[in-house]
Motif scaffolding. Structure first.
Motif, PDB file in Angstrom:
ATOM      1  N   GLY A  85       0.843  -1.176   0.000  1.00 38.60           N
ATOM      2  CA  GLY A  85       0.000   0.000   0.000  1.00 38.60           C
ATOM      3  C   GLY A  85       0.886   1.234   0.000  1.00 38.60           C
ATOM      4  N   TYR A  86       0.293   2.390  -0.323  1.00 36.31           N
ATOM      5  CA  TYR A  86       1.088   3.612  -0.327  1.00 36.31           C
ATOM      6  C   TYR A  86       1.327   4.067   1.106  1.00 36.31           C
ATOM      7  CZ  TYR A  86       2.730   8.311  -1.151  1.00 36.31           C
ATOM      8  OH  TYR A  86       3.491   9.449  -1.146  1.00 36.31           O
ATOM      9  N   GLY A  87       2.556   4.504   1.378  1.00 38.42           N
ATOM     10  CA  GLY A  87       2.888   4.966   2.718  1.00 38.42           C
ATOM     11  C   GLY A  87       4.168   5.772   2.731  1.00 38.42           C
ATOM     12  N   ALA A  88       4.543   6.216   3.923  1.00 37.83           N
ATOM     13  CA  ALA A  88       5.720   7.063   4.098  1.00 37.83           C
ATOM     14  C   ALA A  88       7.022   6.331   3.807  1.00 37.83           C
ATOM     15  CB  ALA A  88       5.743   7.615   5.527  1.00 37.83           C
ATOM     16  N   HIS A  89       6.957   4.992   3.749  1.00 38.75           N
ATOM     17  CA  HIS A  89       8.193   4.230   3.536  1.00 38.75           C
ATOM     18  C   HIS A  89       8.815   4.510   2.173  1.00 38.75           C
ATOM     19  CE1 HIS A  89       4.871   1.786   2.014  1.00 38.75           C
ATOM     20  NE2 HIS A  89       5.726   1.170   1.212  1.00 38.75           N
ATOM     21  N   PHE A  90       8.002   4.862   1.184  1.00 40.00           N
ATOM     22  CA  PHE A  90       8.568   5.152  -0.140  1.00 40.00           C
ATOM     23  C   PHE A  90       9.483   6.385  -0.077  1.00 40.00           C
ATOM     24  CE2 PHE A  90       4.801   2.698  -1.631  1.00 40.00           C
ATOM     25  CZ  PHE A  90       5.487   1.730  -2.333  1.00 40.00           C
ATOM     26  N   LYS A  91       9.026   7.407   0.611  1.00 39.51           N
ATOM     27  CA  LYS A  91       9.848   8.608   0.740  1.00 39.51           C
ATOM     28  C   LYS A  91      11.087   8.312   1.574  1.00 39.51           C
ATOM     29  CE  LYS A  91       9.310  13.565   1.260  1.00 39.51           C
ATOM     30  NZ  LYS A  91       8.340  14.664   1.482  1.00 39.51           N
ATOM     31  N   GLU A  92      10.933   7.502   2.598  1.00 44.42           N
ATOM     32  CA  GLU A  92      12.080   7.138   3.444  1.00 44.42           C
ATOM     33  C   GLU A  92      13.125   6.370   2.645  1.00 44.42           C
ATOM     34  OE1 GLU A  92      12.930   5.116   7.838  1.00 44.42           O
ATOM     35  OE2 GLU A  92      11.004   4.793   6.833  1.00 44.42           O
ATOM     36  N   ILE A  93      12.670   5.448   1.808  1.00 47.64           N
ATOM     37  CA  ILE A  93      13.596   4.692   0.953  1.00 47.64           C
ATOM     38  C   ILE A  93      14.283   5.632  -0.036  1.00 47.64           C
ATOM     39  CG2 ILE A  93      13.753   2.910  -0.838  1.00 47.64           C
ATOM     40  CD1 ILE A  93      11.351   1.527   0.600  1.00 47.64           C
ATOM     41  N   GLY A  94      13.503   6.542  -0.620  1.00 44.65           N
ATOM     42  CA  GLY A  94      14.067   7.498  -1.563  1.00 44.65           C
ATOM     43  C   GLY A  94      15.112   8.393  -0.925  1.00 44.65           C
ATOM     44  N   GLU A  95      14.854   8.826   0.311  1.00 44.87           N
ATOM     45  CA  GLU A  95      15.804   9.694   0.999  1.00 44.87           C
ATOM     46  C   GLU A  95      17.078   8.952   1.398  1.00 44.87           C
ATOM     47  OE1 GLU A  95      13.415  11.226   4.160  1.00 44.87           O
ATOM     48  OE2 GLU A  95      12.526  12.819   2.925  1.00 44.87           O
ATOM     49  N   LYS A  96      16.922   7.674   1.765  1.00 43.09           N
ATOM     50  CA  LYS A  96      18.089   6.899   2.201  1.00 43.09           C
ATOM     51  C   LYS A  96      18.927   6.376   1.043  1.00 43.09           C
ATOM     52  CE  LYS A  96      16.684   5.201   6.762  1.00 43.09           C
ATOM     53  NZ  LYS A  96      16.580   4.006   7.642  1.00 43.09           N
ATOM     54  N   TYR A  97      18.260   5.986  -0.041  1.00 42.73           N
ATOM     55  CA  TYR A  97      18.974   5.291  -1.113  1.00 42.73           C
ATOM     56  C   TYR A  97      18.853   5.939  -2.495  1.00 42.73           C
ATOM     57  CZ  TYR A  97      19.518   1.465   2.215  1.00 42.73           C
ATOM     58  OH  TYR A  97      19.856   0.702   3.308  1.00 42.73           O
ATOM     59  N   GLY A  98      17.923   6.874  -2.643  1.00 42.98           N
ATOM     60  CA  GLY A  98      17.732   7.469  -3.959  1.00 42.98           C
ATOM     61  C   GLY A  98      18.874   8.383  -4.349  1.00 42.98           C
ATOM     62  N   PRO A  99      18.899   8.804  -5.603  1.00 46.89           N
ATOM     63  CA  PRO A  99      17.924   8.461  -6.648  1.00 46.89           C
ATOM     64  C   PRO A  99      18.169   7.079  -7.232  1.00 46.89           C
ATOM     65  CG  PRO A  99      19.620   9.888  -7.542  1.00 46.89           C
ATOM     66  CD  PRO A  99      19.906   9.776  -6.075  1.00 46.89           C
ATOM     67  N   PHE A 100      17.102   6.501  -7.803  1.00 46.02           N
ATOM     68  CA  PHE A 100      17.200   5.210  -8.465  1.00 46.02           C
ATOM     69  C   PHE A 100      17.230   5.416  -9.977  1.00 46.02           C
ATOM     70  CE2 PHE A 100      15.355   4.227  -4.359  1.00 46.02           C
ATOM     71  CZ  PHE A 100      16.071   3.100  -3.985  1.00 46.02           C
ATOM     72  N   ASP A 101      17.908   4.521 -10.654  1.00 43.13           N
ATOM     73  CA  ASP A 101      17.918   4.565 -12.114  1.00 43.13           C
ATOM     74  C   ASP A 101      16.618   4.008 -12.689  1.00 43.13           C
ATOM     75  OD1 ASP A 101      20.760   5.449 -12.708  1.00 43.13           O
ATOM     76  OD2 ASP A 101      21.124   3.728 -11.407  1.00 43.13           O
ATOM     77  N   PHE A 102      16.046   3.033 -11.980  1.00 42.01           N
ATOM     78  CA  PHE A 102      14.872   2.336 -12.514  1.00 42.01           C
ATOM     79  C   PHE A 102      14.094   1.753 -11.342  1.00 42.01           C
ATOM     80  CE2 PHE A 102      12.749  -1.258 -14.740  1.00 42.01           C
ATOM     81  CZ  PHE A 102      12.196  -0.568 -15.816  1.00 42.01           C
ATOM     82  N   ALA A 103      12.775   1.923 -11.352  1.00 43.75           N
ATOM     83  CA  ALA A 103      11.927   1.403 -10.280  1.00 43.75           C
ATOM     84  C   ALA A 103      10.761   0.628 -10.861  1.00 43.75           C
ATOM     85  CB  ALA A 103      11.421   2.537  -9.393  1.00 43.75           C
ATOM     86  N   MET A 104      10.565  -0.588 -10.367  1.00 43.73           N
ATOM     87  CA  MET A 104       9.443  -1.442 -10.739  1.00 43.73           C
ATOM     88  C   MET A 104       8.434  -1.356  -9.593  1.00 43.73           C
ATOM     89  SD  MET A 104      12.035  -4.474 -11.909  1.00 43.73           S
ATOM     90  CE  MET A 104      13.342  -3.822 -10.856  1.00 43.73           C
ATOM     91  N   ILE A 105       7.282  -0.719  -9.842  1.00 39.67           N
ATOM     92  CA  ILE A 105       6.370  -0.370  -8.759  1.00 39.67           C
ATOM     93  C   ILE A 105       4.981  -0.953  -8.992  1.00 39.67           C
ATOM     94  CG2 ILE A 105       5.494   1.496  -7.325  1.00 39.67           C
ATOM     95  CD1 ILE A 105       7.628   3.311  -8.451  1.00 39.67           C
ATOM     96  N   GLU A 106       4.431  -1.541  -7.943  1.00 42.03           N
ATOM     97  CA  GLU A 106       3.117  -2.186  -8.024  1.00 42.03           C
ATOM     98  C   GLU A 106       2.046  -1.242  -8.549  1.00 42.03           C
ATOM     99  OE1 GLU A 106      -0.157  -2.274  -5.132  1.00 42.03           O
ATOM    100  OE2 GLU A 106       0.867  -4.056  -4.417  1.00 42.03           O
ATOM    101  N   CYS A 107       1.231  -1.762  -9.472  1.00 43.93           N
ATOM    102  CA  CYS A 107       0.143  -0.974 -10.059  1.00 43.93           C
ATOM    103  C   CYS A 107      -0.903  -1.950 -10.584  1.00 43.93           C
ATOM    104  CB  CYS A 107       0.679  -0.090 -11.188  1.00 43.93           C
ATOM    105  SG  CYS A 107      -0.580   0.906 -11.994  1.00 43.93           S
ATOM    106  N   GLY A 108      -1.800  -2.385  -9.739  1.00 50.24           N
ATOM    107  CA  GLY A 108      -2.829  -3.324 -10.174  1.00 50.24           C
ATOM    108  C   GLY A 108      -3.324  -4.185  -9.039  1.00 50.24           C
ATOM    109  N   GLN A 109      -4.535  -4.730  -9.165  1.00 50.24           N
ATOM    110  CA  GLN A 109      -5.166  -5.588  -8.164  1.00 50.24           C
ATOM    111  C   GLN A 109      -5.500  -4.775  -6.910  1.00 50.24           C
ATOM    112  OE1 GLN A 109      -5.545  -7.956 -10.169  1.00 50.24           O
ATOM    113  NE2 GLN A 109      -3.763  -7.346 -11.397  1.00 50.24           N
ATOM    114  N   TYR A 110      -6.178  -3.656  -7.108  1.00 48.88           N
ATOM    115  CA  TYR A 110      -6.497  -2.737  -6.016  1.00 48.88           C
ATOM    116  C   TYR A 110      -7.994  -2.701  -5.769  1.00 48.88           C
ATOM    117  CZ  TYR A 110      -6.508  -0.203 -10.442  1.00 48.88           C
ATOM    118  OH  TYR A 110      -6.671   0.141 -11.766  1.00 48.88           O
TER     119      TYR A 110
END
Length: 376
Positions: A269-294
């Motif tokens: 689900g969407y949450g603050a962890h995405f921003k936390e991951i981005g701040e700790k490890y970003g930027p990313f070259d490529f991201a495969m992100i869930e989109c479906g079955q909602y």
């Protein structure tokens, strides 16, 4: 009247016998089928208590976000699944781009990904083969009768034809991500398996050597072949049977080489962890992100397409690919709804996005799909 009662008793007796036989078969299946995987030993359960994500014998989400549905919501979800949804499945088997084992085995080029539909990927990086969430069977369920078939009749390559796999990454233990039959066919050609905490118990039950399995908690990493694999948070849940809810952890993954950094969301689900991951490890070259079955009833554990686009912003990724669609019907929306909605939102937010056909290789440095709008 007595005759009618006699007939009624026989009918009820016959019905009771049928129900009893079905119940007995179900119980036997639940307790004997290898599909349900393994359980942690007391020693392993004790080791999990060191994790901040493990409380009272279960794994949990950050912020103690509950993923339990009320009885009322369960009834709504059940009723919804019975409704006929227009365009729920493609009206023909999806075409895929075929690949062969020689082309994979001999590949020495720059980092690339090959999508097998849903959330299964082959990542070729540093001249190594990394398979993510290898679900290559037809039905994501403990038995073929318990689920609907894949949208494409043939895979890009038969699982038996895959060459040596250096690493298998697993995000969680649901059937559309951890497939017993795929693991059994793959296990002898896989060097190592990296999993979130607890999931390795399923692999052990399926005959994989303990030495080949590494379990990681969130924010932990391991290095191999000049690559760093980091387990990062997700907002989801786990379980394969009736009594193993949240007995294994769920996660997302980062794959980092000396020149590229990739992100794989798993289910979340969407949450603050995405921003936390981005701040700790970003930027990313490529991201495969869930989109479906909602569905609104389970918005805590699966993102809507607009949230997928926002997650890409949070992660600070240069390019994004929507996943978890294009293979199975697991929710009450049309099969193209995820891609249509995320494509619109990504355009609004100016997010570079690639949507390759199943089986089409995509270079990380130049994430462009040759088969534009193939789903139309």
């Amino acid at each position: 009247m007595k005759f009618i009662l006699k007939i009624l008793k026989k009918v009820l007796l016959g019905l009771g016998i049928v129900i009893g036989v079905i119940f007995l078969i179900s119980v036997i299946f639940l307790y004997t089928s290898p599909q349900f995987g393994g359980k942690a030993s007391d020693e392993k359960k004790q080791s999990y208590t060191k994790s901040d994500n493990y409380t009272d014998g279960k794994f949990k989400n950050a912020g103690n976000i509950s993923t339990e549905m009320s009885f009322k919501d369960m009834m709504k979800a059940t009723a919804g699944m019975l409704k006929k949804i227009p365009n729920a499945r493609p009206n023909h088997s999806l075409q895929v781009q075929k690949i062969d084992s020689v082309s994979i085995d001999n590949y020495k080029g720059e980092a690339r990904i090959i999508w097998f539909g849903h959330s299964t990927f082959l990542v070729q990086i540093n001249e190594k083969n990394i398979l993510i969430d290898p679900m290559l069977s037809d039905v994501p369920a403990p038995h073929p009768w318990l689920g609907s078939k894949r949208f494409n009749e043939e895979p890009p390559i038969a699982i038996e034809q895959l060459p040596k796999i250096d690493v298998v990454l697993l995000s969680h233990d649901h059937y559309d991500h951890l497939d017993y039959e795929s693991i059994i066919k793959l296990k002898d050609k896989v060097e190592v398996f990296y999993t979130p905490l607890g999931l390795g118990n399923h692999l052990l039950a399926w005959g994989i050597d303990d030495e080949k399995i590494t379990e990681l908690d969130w924010w932990e990493n391991t290095q191999l072949y000049g690559l760093t694999f980091t387990s990062t948070p997700a907002q989801h849940f786990s379980g394969r049977g009736l009594s193993d809810r949240d007995q294994t952890l769920w996660c997302s993954w980062i794959i980092k080489s000396s020149t590229e950094q990739l992100f794989f969301s798993g289910d979340s689900g969407y949450g603050a962890h995405f921003k936390e991951i981005g701040e700790k490890y970003g930027p990313f070259d490529f991201a495969m992100i869930e989109c479906g079955q909602y569905n609104e009833l389970w918005s805590e554990i699966h993102m809507f397409p607009e949230e997928t686009a926002q997650a890409a912003i949070d992660l600070k990724t240069k390019s994004m690919m929507p996943i978890h669609w294009g293979a199975f019907k697991l929710a009450q929306h049309s099969w193209t709804d995820p891609i249509e909605r995320v494509e619109k939102k990504a355009a609004e937010l100016s997010i570079p996005m690639v949507i390759p056909q199943i089986g089409e290789p995509v270079l990380i440095s130049k994430p462009v799909a040759a088969s534009n709008d193939w789903w139309k």
